[in-house]
Scaffold this motif. Structure first.
Motif, PDB file in Angstrom:
ATOM      1  N   MET A  16      20.376  28.365  23.833  1.00 14.85           N
ATOM      2  CA  MET A  16      20.940  29.418  24.680  1.00 14.85           C
ATOM      3  C   MET A  16      20.043  30.643  24.656  1.00 14.85           C
ATOM      4  N   GLU A  17      19.887  31.279  25.801  1.00 19.12           N
ATOM      5  CA  GLU A  17      19.017  32.438  25.906  1.00 19.12           C
ATOM      6  C   GLU A  17      19.442  33.555  24.953  1.00 19.12           C
ATOM      7  N   CYS A  18      20.749  33.716  24.747  1.00 18.50           N
ATOM      8  CA  CYS A  18      21.247  34.805  23.907  1.00 18.50           C
ATOM      9  C   CYS A  18      20.845  34.651  22.445  1.00 18.50           C
ATOM     10  N   PHE A  19      20.535  33.431  22.015  1.00 16.62           N
ATOM     11  CA  PHE A  19      20.118  33.217  20.637  1.00 16.62           C
ATOM     12  C   PHE A  19      18.719  33.796  20.407  1.00 16.62           C
ATOM     13  N   ASN A  20      17.906  33.752  21.448  1.00 18.79           N
ATOM     14  CA  ASN A  20      16.509  34.153  21.318  1.00 18.79           C
ATOM     15  C   ASN A  20      16.202  35.518  21.905  1.00 18.79           C
ATOM     16  N   GLU A  21      17.088  36.031  22.739  1.00 19.54           N
ATOM     17  CA  GLU A  21      16.872  37.308  23.401  1.00 19.54           C
ATOM     18  C   GLU A  21      17.750  38.399  22.795  1.00 19.54           C
ATOM     19  N   GLU A  22      17.246  39.611  22.778  1.00 19.69           N
ATOM     20  CA  GLU A  22      18.031  40.761  22.331  1.00 19.69           C
ATOM     21  C   GLU A  22      19.078  41.069  23.398  1.00 19.69           C
ATOM     22  N   ILE A  23      20.342  41.026  23.044  1.00 18.17           N
ATOM     23  CA  ILE A  23      21.418  41.170  24.025  1.00 18.17           C
ATOM     24  C   ILE A  23      21.525  42.598  24.527  1.00 18.17           C
ATOM     25  N   PHE A  24      21.485  43.551  23.616  1.00 13.69           N
ATOM     26  CA  PHE A  24      21.624  44.969  23.960  1.00 13.69           C
ATOM     27  C   PHE A  24      22.933  45.219  24.715  1.00 13.69           C
ATOM     28  N   GLY A  25      23.998  44.697  24.179  1.00 10.04           N
ATOM     29  CA  GLY A  25      25.319  44.883  24.761  1.00 10.04           C
ATOM     30  C   GLY A  25      26.388  44.487  23.752  1.00 10.04           C
ATOM     31  N   PRO A  26      27.662  44.698  24.065  1.00  9.65           N
ATOM     32  CA  PRO A  26      28.754  44.485  23.107  1.00  9.65           C
ATOM     33  C   PRO A  26      29.192  43.033  22.993  1.00  9.65           C
ATOM     34  N   VAL A  27      28.245  42.158  22.662  1.00  9.94           N
ATOM     35  CA  VAL A  27      28.514  40.723  22.604  1.00  9.94           C
ATOM     36  C   VAL A  27      28.153  40.187  21.227  1.00  9.94           C
ATOM     37  N   CYS A  28      29.133  39.581  20.536  1.00  8.55           N
ATOM     38  CA  CYS A  28      28.929  38.994  19.210  1.00  8.55           C
ATOM     39  C   CYS A  28      28.740  37.491  19.334  1.00  8.55           C
ATOM     40  N   LEU A  29      27.638  36.981  18.805  1.00  7.12           N
ATOM     41  CA  LEU A  29      27.392  35.544  18.756  1.00  7.12           C
ATOM     42  C   LEU A  29      27.696  35.055  17.348  1.00  7.12           C
ATOM     43  N   CYS A  30      28.738  34.278  17.185  1.00  2.76           N
ATOM     44  CA  CYS A  30      29.135  33.786  15.858  1.00  2.76           C
ATOM     45  C   CYS A  30      28.660  32.346  15.692  1.00  2.76           C
ATOM     46  N   ILE A  31      27.846  32.102  14.659  1.00  2.00           N
ATOM     47  CA  ILE A  31      27.150  30.834  14.473  1.00  2.00           C
ATOM     48  C   ILE A  31      27.409  30.322  13.056  1.00  2.00           C
ATOM     49  N   ARG A  32      27.759  29.054  12.933  1.00  3.24           N
ATOM     50  CA  ARG A  32      28.030  28.453  11.616  1.00  3.24           C
ATOM     51  C   ARG A  32      26.730  28.083  10.897  1.00  3.24           C
ATOM     52  N   PHE A  33      26.760  28.168   9.569  1.00  6.67           N
ATOM     53  CA  PHE A  33      25.686  27.584   8.768  1.00  6.67           C
ATOM     54  C   PHE A  33      26.290  26.967   7.516  1.00  6.67           C
ATOM     55  N   LYS A  34      25.546  26.012   6.932  1.00  4.31           N
ATOM     56  CA  LYS A  34      26.047  25.313   5.744  1.00  4.31           C
ATOM     57  C   LYS A  34      25.547  25.941   4.446  1.00  4.31           C
ATOM     58  N   THR A  35      24.241  26.050   4.315  1.00  2.85           N
ATOM     59  CA  THR A  35      23.664  26.494   3.050  1.00  2.85           C
ATOM     60  C   THR A  35      22.865  27.779   3.223  1.00  2.85           C
ATOM     61  N   GLU A  36      22.574  28.395   2.115  1.00  6.83           N
ATOM     62  CA  GLU A  36      21.747  29.605   2.128  1.00  6.83           C
ATOM     63  C   GLU A  36      20.399  29.339   2.771  1.00  6.83           C
ATOM     64  N   ALA A  37      19.805  28.202   2.444  1.00  9.25           N
ATOM     65  CA  ALA A  37      18.504  27.863   3.014  1.00  9.25           C
ATOM     66  C   ALA A  37      18.595  27.737   4.531  1.00  9.25           C
ATOM     67  N   ASP A  38      19.685  27.126   5.016  1.00  7.51           N
ATOM     68  CA  ASP A  38      19.883  27.004   6.468  1.00  7.51           C
ATOM     69  C   ASP A  38      19.972  28.387   7.119  1.00  7.51           C
ATOM     70  N   ALA A  39      20.703  29.286   6.476  1.00  2.44           N
ATOM     71  CA  ALA A  39      20.895  30.627   7.034  1.00  2.44           C
ATOM     72  C   ALA A  39      19.570  31.383   7.113  1.00  2.44           C
ATOM     73  N   ILE A  40      18.778  31.298   6.054  1.00  2.00           N
ATOM     74  CA  ILE A  40      17.501  32.011   6.025  1.00  2.00           C
ATOM     75  C   ILE A  40      16.551  31.449   7.078  1.00  2.00           C
ATOM     76  N   GLU A  41      16.512  30.127   7.190  1.00  2.00           N
ATOM     77  CA  GLU A  41      15.645  29.503   8.197  1.00  2.00           C
ATOM     78  C   GLU A  41      16.044  29.942   9.599  1.00  2.00           C
ATOM     79  N   MET A  42      17.353  29.965   9.862  1.00  2.00           N
ATOM     80  CA  MET A  42      17.849  30.365  11.175  1.00  2.00           C
ATOM     81  C   MET A  42      17.576  31.846  11.427  1.00  2.00           C
ATOM     82  N   ALA A  43      17.800  32.668  10.412  1.00  2.00           N
ATOM     83  CA  ALA A  43      17.584  34.112  10.552  1.00  2.00           C
ATOM     84  C   ALA A  43      16.138  34.431  10.872  1.00  2.00           C
TER      85      ALA A  43
END
Length: 489
Positions: A384-411
């Motif tokens: 999704m474009e919103c995952f890669n683009e800066e939204i600059f608006g009042p929109v929260c994207l809530c995304i699941r992760f399993k492990t700390e390593a997964d979160a860091i890689e995604m971040a």
């Protein structure tokens, strides 16, 4: 406005200590994004006007660089005191042209003025060095000197703070300035110029060139390509920053870029969920999400995901009041302009078409115009474009992760690296994650990270250079090495 409102409400640009119209005579309107009504008109300047301002700044630099640091400090201190005295009027003016709620505008005035106060003191602490001599016939000293004329190009989202944290550092170092504020919010910059004039800053030391979007590119190019401009400081989009970077190459000038972000906000299962929600509210919805450090991707560990999304949605529905920023109780204003509205709508539509779920919001607010509903989306993926683009608006994207390593890689899976946030009560995890996040700024169990005492800036395509703190002076000074020979110890 209050008693000082008329003194700071200017409709002309400020060059070489004079209030001027554009040489072409052209003007452009400034409108309130909450209702579309015109506030006023200011000069629509171009390259020719900019060169005039550069020449004035170059001439004034000859004297300003030699003004003792203590005296420069006094000028800045006086400027700060006048801003403090006019804070209510500046805040109302800012809300009128920017749209942010008055309570936020007041906070920005205090924050922006804080940079002037800070650098008024730092002016007296620009120290050099004496190095151990390499032989009995030589001594070595290193001086820090101002680089010269600097061009300051600032955005509309923080029309005061983005200018003062550049200008105050530059002036403290002994540089002179040519500022080009965003076309959406020139009135706040002109108010600052009026107060700088009242503070007694010598003519040509601080100049403000206003223009419509039509002349923005040629003004930026003129500043970048002029051999009389020693440095550029820009806050804005990564795309424009890259253009300025290229344009500065021909004169090999000093450059500081504070560009776009794509901030991750991670919530680990050890976190206090209510405090994490408070952190998102602070980091996401300030200025209706129109900040470069706004949390863009909210990554939540799967064991607490549903609890977090429910708590966040309830807090948004209960706490956020959308409307005209000058109305009592409003804490969410409009988006700044039509371009912003179109972008936010497009990103949300793309996400929904690709499978995102709208928990709350997801469309233009019932008030119409530039108002957009505070929104929570789930089922987000990297396509999704919103995952890669800066939204600059009042929109929260809530995304699941399993492990700390997964979160860091995604971040870290982004070319941006300005700010990152995470909430955890595991102190070992806190140190690990803070170290591994690829951002220039990290907020740990905290949603508000900006401070005059702290160095602000990013890595990767979020730019380079630091603003604020004692490091803010570095962008406006160079080191001169002087060796004394022929000695006999």
């Amino acid at each position: 406005m209050g008693s000082r409102g008329a003194c700071i409400f200017k409709h002309q640009a400020y060059i070489n200590g004079k209030w001027l119209n554009a040489l072409s005579g052209k003007k452009f309107p400034v409108s309130n994004p909450a209702n579309g009504l015109k506030i006023g008109e200011v000069p629509d300047m171009n390259k020719e006007d900019t060169l005039h301002a550069i020449a004035a700044a170059k001439e004034s630099f000859k004297e300003w660089q030699n003004v003792p640091a203590k005296e420069r400090s006094k000028y800045l201190r006086k400027w700060f005191e006048l801003i403090d005295k006019s804070s209510e009027d500046i805040a109302k003016l800012m809300t009128a042209e920017n749209g942010k709620p008055l309570i936020e505008a007041k906070a920005e005035v205090a924050y922006g003025a804080g940079y002037i106060e800070w650098f008024a003191e730092e002016a007296k602490r620009i120290y050099g060095e004496v190095a151990p001599r390499p032989s009995n016939t030589r001594e070595m000293v290193f001086f820090r000197e101002p680089i010269g004329v600097v061009g300051l190009i600032t955005p509309w989202n923080f029309p005061m703070a983005m200018l003062t944290r550049k200008a105050a550092a530059a002036l403290a170092a002994g540089c002179t300035c040519v500022a080009r504020p965003a076309e959406d919010t020139p009135l706040t910059a002109l108010a600052l110029a009026a107060l700088a004039e009242e503070a007694g800053l010598p003519k040509g030391v601080f100049n403000v060139v206003t223009s419509s979007a039509h002349h923005a590119a040629e003004i930026g190019k003129a500043l970048c390509e002029s051999e009389d401009v020693a440095g550029i400081s820009f806050t804005g989009s990564t795309a424009v920053g890259k253009i300025l970077y290229q344009q500065c190459a021909g004169t090999v000038k000093r450059l500081a870029l504070e560009l776009g972000g794509n901030a991750p906000f991670m919530v680990f299962d050890s976190a206090d969920i209510e405090k994490a929600v408070e952190g998102v509210m602070a980091s996401k919805f300030r200025n209706s999400g129109q900040t470069c450090v706004a949390s863009n991707r909210i990554l939540v560990q799967e064991t607490v995901f549903d609890e977090f999304v429910k708590a966040l949605s309830k807090r948004i529905e209960k706490m956020l009041v959308v409307g005209d920023g000058l109305d009592c109780g409003v804490n969410q204003g409009p988006l700044a302009n039509e371009k912003q509205l179109v972008k936010v709508e497009s990103l949300v539509k793309d996400a929904v078409n690709k499978g995102a779920k709208v928990v709350i919001g997801g469309k233009q607010h019932k008030l119409g115009g530039l108002f957009y509903e505070p929104t929570v989306l789930t089922n987000i993926d990297e396509q999704m474009e919103c995952f890669n683009e800066e939204i600059f608006g009042p929109v929260c994207l809530c995304i699941r992760f399993k492990t700390e390593a997964d979160a860091i890689e995604m971040a870290n899976n982004t070319r941006r690296g300005l700010a990152g946030y995470f909430f955890s009560n595991d102190y070992q995890q806190i140190w690990r994650v803070a170290r591994k996040l690829q951002t220039g700024i990290v907020g740990v169990n905290e949603g508000i990270i900006s401070s005059v005492e702290a160095p602000f800036g990013g890595i990767k395509e979020s730019g380079f250079g630091r603003e604020g703190s004692h490091h803010g002076i570095d962008e406006y000074t160079h080191v001169k090495y002087v060796t004394f020979g022929g000695l006999n110890y």
